[in-house]
Design an enzyme around this catalytic site. Structure first.
Site, PDB file in Angstrom:
ATOM      1  N   ARG A  50       0.809  -1.218   0.000  1.00  0.00           N
ATOM      2  CA  ARG A  50       0.000   0.000   0.000  1.00  0.00           C
ATOM      3  C   ARG A  50       0.849   1.279   0.000  1.00  0.00           C
ATOM      4  NH1 ARG A  50      -2.656  -4.107   2.021  1.00  0.00           N
ATOM      5  NH2 ARG A  50      -0.584  -4.502   2.818  1.00  0.00           N
ATOM      6  N   THR A  51       1.806   1.369   0.903  1.00  0.00           N
ATOM      7  CA  THR A  51       2.518   2.647   1.092  1.00  0.00           C
ATOM      8  C   THR A  51       3.337   2.994  -0.147  1.00  0.00           C
ATOM      9  OG1 THR A  51       2.659   2.037   3.413  1.00  0.00           O
ATOM     10  CG2 THR A  51       3.987   3.900   2.707  1.00  0.00           C
TER      11      THR A  51
ATOM     12  N   ARG B  53      11.393   3.735   3.882  1.00  0.00           N
ATOM     13  CA  ARG B  53      10.972   2.720   4.876  1.00  0.00           C
ATOM     14  C   ARG B  53      12.184   1.901   5.271  1.00  0.00           C
ATOM     15  NH1 ARG B  53       5.741  -1.168   4.618  1.00  0.00           N
ATOM     16  NH2 ARG B  53       4.817   0.821   5.197  1.00  0.00           N
TER      17      ARG B  53
ATOM     18  N   HIS C  26       4.720   5.658  11.616  1.00  0.00           N
ATOM     19  CA  HIS C  26       4.329   5.532  10.204  1.00  0.00           C
ATOM     20  C   HIS C  26       3.383   6.719   9.951  1.00  0.00           C
ATOM     21  CE1 HIS C  26       3.170   4.020   6.405  1.00  0.00           C
ATOM     22  NE2 HIS C  26       2.828   2.793   6.712  1.00  0.00           N
TER      23      HIS C  26
END
Ligand code: CP
Length: 304
Positions: free
Chosen positions: A57-58, A107, A135
């Site tokens: 997703r990110t 990340r 996050h």
């Protein structure tokens, strides 16, 4: 704008005005996308996605957000890179930085990695998840979704976050963001995954899901990190599901109008049953949709 105003390393320490500005910008991006009226404000800029950990997703939504705003995107992942030859974190990001990205979305498995990198690169750094720390864009998209579903004023709304709180960067970003917006946050899980010390974050703590459920306006289920099961944090997945899983029987105890969130990826049948994940209370896929608009706002701020 100073780099402090462009980096997004954590939600802790941001002001309510700064968070609301980002959420309002995200709402404007969502409306503009629906109307086909997005302005290419990042044309001729490069956004570098630098992912030392896996993501669906990110990473995808930062890429789509950047492209929608007209940016070029570098998608770098540790797999297949010179990290395998022993190149360090700082050498890796310094090399990417020399290629001229305006923003680096990063990340990493270590808490504090994004803050460290921000001291060594020219690009604005956006933390896309660092260890168990934060996050921030997830916290923002969760708040955005809650405001959309429960109303723009979250004051007095109760958000129950359930599961592996101790390892969760999502939970930490949510506590900071939701408390800033006036919501009441209750953290729930077995004692091994929810030390009482987490009350220091400004949330209430309970180990009793069935008692906490009926008063919540929103329930956010967190992924059980099965990779940590060697540490014996709970007796078995089946016991966890029985005590803390959100199934249809439990969901029936929720308030009318209360919603269910999950940041993903879900362990269906463990922390959440499919009938709840795909049921009428679920806003899980709305979270994913809103992630694009929120990340457009984050990137616009990073590249200002
Ligand atoms: N919510 C979240 O961070 O999902 P990904 O790991 O797929 O990016």
């Amino acid at each position: 704008m100073s780099r402090e105003g462009r980096d997004l390393l954590q939600l802790r320490g941001l002001s309510r005005v700064e968070v609301e500005k980002l959420l309002e910008a995200a709402a404007a991006h969502k409306r503009a996308r629906k109307a086909g009226q997005i302005r290419p404000v990042l044309a001729h800029k490069v956004v570098a996605n630098v992912f030392f950990e896996d993501s669906t997703r990110t990473r995808s939504s930062f890429e789509i957000a950047a492209r929608l705003l007209g940016a070029d995107v570098l998608n770098w992942t540790a797999k297949g890179s010179s990290v395998a030859k022993g190149e360090t974190l700082l050498d890796t990001v310094r090399n990417i930085d020399m290629m001229g990205p305006a923003a680096m979305v990063m990340r990493h498995s270590s808490s504090g990695a994004a803050a460290l990198v921000s001291r060594h690169v020219r690009a604005a750094v956006v933390n896309a998840g660092d260890g168990t720390h934060e996050h921030p864009s997830q916290g923002l998209l969760d708040a955005f979704t809650l405001r959309e579903k429960l109303g723009p004023d979250l004051s007095g709304k109760q958000v129950l976050i359930v599961g592996d709180i101790v390892h969760s960067r999502v939970a930490r970003s949510n506590v900071h963001c939701l408390r800033l917006l006036g919501a009441e946050v209750v953290l729930c899980g077995p004692p091994t995954l929810l030390p009482k010390s987490l009350e220091a974050l400004g949330a209430q703590v309970t180990w009793e899901l069935d008692r906490a459920l009926p008063s919540a306006d929103a329930v956010m289920m967190l992924r059980i990190q099965l990779e940590r099961q060697g540490q014996g944090l709970f007796p078995s997945p089946r016991d966890y599901a029985r005590m803390y899983g959100l199934n249809a029987t439990r969901a029936a105890k929720m308030k009318p109008g209360a919603v269910v969130l999950h940041p993903g990826p879900m362990n269906r049948g463990l922390e959440i049953a499919s009938e709840v994940a795909d049921g009428e209370r679920s806003v899980i896929f709305d979270q994913v949709e809103n992630g694009v608009a929120v990340r457009m706002a984050v990137l616009e701020r990073a590249c200002a």
